[in-house]
Scaffold this active site. Sequence first.
Site, PDB file in Angstrom:
ATOM      1  N   GLU A  67      32.931  47.296  37.762  1.00 45.08           N
ATOM      2  CA  GLU A  67      31.198  47.542  37.714  1.00 45.08           C
ATOM      3  C   GLU A  67      30.619  47.022  39.120  1.00 45.08           C
ATOM      4  OE1 GLU A  67      32.620  47.719  33.774  1.00 45.08           O
ATOM      5  OE2 GLU A  67      32.885  46.170  35.163  1.00 45.08           O
ATOM      6  N   PRO A 117      47.486  41.116  38.235  1.00 42.89           N
ATOM      7  CA  PRO A 117      47.415  41.061  36.902  1.00 42.89           C
ATOM      8  C   PRO A 117      45.784  41.064  36.673  1.00 42.89           C
ATOM      9  CG  PRO A 117      48.822  39.379  37.339  1.00 42.89           C
ATOM     10  CD  PRO A 117      48.696  39.890  38.687  1.00 42.89           C
ATOM     11  N   GLU A 162      40.463  40.328  45.976  1.00 42.77           N
ATOM     12  CA  GLU A 162      41.511  41.017  46.981  1.00 42.77           C
ATOM     13  C   GLU A 162      42.125  42.400  46.676  1.00 42.77           C
ATOM     14  OE1 GLU A 162      42.956  37.685  49.993  1.00 42.77           O
ATOM     15  OE2 GLU A 162      44.031  37.486  48.053  1.00 42.77           O
TER      16      GLU A 162
END
Length: 439
Positions: free
Chosen positions: A68, A280, A323
């Site tokens: 979002e 992850p 990142e």
Amino acid sequence: MAQQNAVQQTPFWYNFLLICLKPLYRWKIKQRAESDALYQQECVERFGPFQPPKNLAAIWFHVVSVGETNAAQPLIEHYLKLGHPVLVTNTTKTGQARAKSLFLKAPYLDLFQAVYLPVDQKSLLKQFFELYQPKLLALVETEIWPNLIAEARQQHIPCILLNARLSEKSAKGYGKVSRLTRPMLQQLTWLLAQDKATQQRYIELGLDRTKSQVVGNIKFDITAPQQFIEQAEQIKQDWNLLGRQIITLASTHAPEEENLLKQLQQYLNSNPYLLCIVVPRHPERFEEVYKACQSLNLNTQRRSLKQTIQADTQVFLADSMGEMWLWYALSQACFVGGSLNEPGGGHNILEPMVLDVPTVIGPRYFNFQTIVDEFVAERAILIGENAEQITAQLLNCLNDSTQRQQLIEQAQVVLKRNQGSLQKHIQLLDHYLKQTDYS
């Protein structure tokens, strides 16, 4: 701005439930906190006393997490460039890290602030609104909270749901608590839906049809931040990556990493030029994923330890936040996670597409059904049924230059066809911002 309808109070049972869950929520924050100082900071932002505002009368964007935040990025950037103060609230730690990495820097330092959203209790939200005095509240995608919306109405602040999406599964869930959902939706000022199916689901749940319109998905208007593209080019030079074949497993959930790495293991062992970057989705799983890499005897370096990719590195664990653009910019093929696990749902496929990275996903992508379906129709994305098939597709993207180029070209067709939602969002926000100026 004049109040159009009386504020509809949330049910007693909802507010009582929040009180009962509060200790559990604090415990959960403590469990995932990296230090006592960070735990205390998050508790202050969630439960008060709140941080002092940098600016009053800011445009307030509430974004749940990374996806979002990325969707709202062009809107936030637009208003910051115009000199508007912007407040961003997040629900997750990864979302806040993403927001800060994008905007908490020059030239926006004095205009931008990011904090956690307070718990959805009336008293806390009343304090928050009175402290920050926002000019407008923009909720992004599906992040709707009953007391938050009710308090915005109480304070005569426009509350708009932007880039709204709602899956059939989520709509059924909201429908089960209609006494909570219907008044909440009736108090929204306006809703901008990604597609007609989303608009209709909200209307069936109680939204006034005259307060909504379909404007497409703002995510199609996103552009990769130049800073990450430049950083990726520098890393390729500094870490000697120009000759490497790089696959990124992005936004992964358990057990996606382990299943895919098991399939990739033989190729990583036989091809010294092959490299897998694993990102992850949730930071609390970083250590778990590292142990999975070790159990497979894969030579693994970690971003959190400031390690660099060496000639013999097989897996690079990107255990950092904010990142993702960087890792996509280094890739020649990627898998977008949350689509192979159970129950799945998927994550944003548009970021790698924007960077011309051929993209593979699993079969469970219902959170992005409409977007994925359009790419499937143009043969611009690959969908694998299991880890073995996905691995084969990723390797084909690396080794078959014709297929890779076709995927890139077809993805660009879809991206360009869907652009334009950003300007429609800006027009609506400007309309309500002008009204608040005159009220």
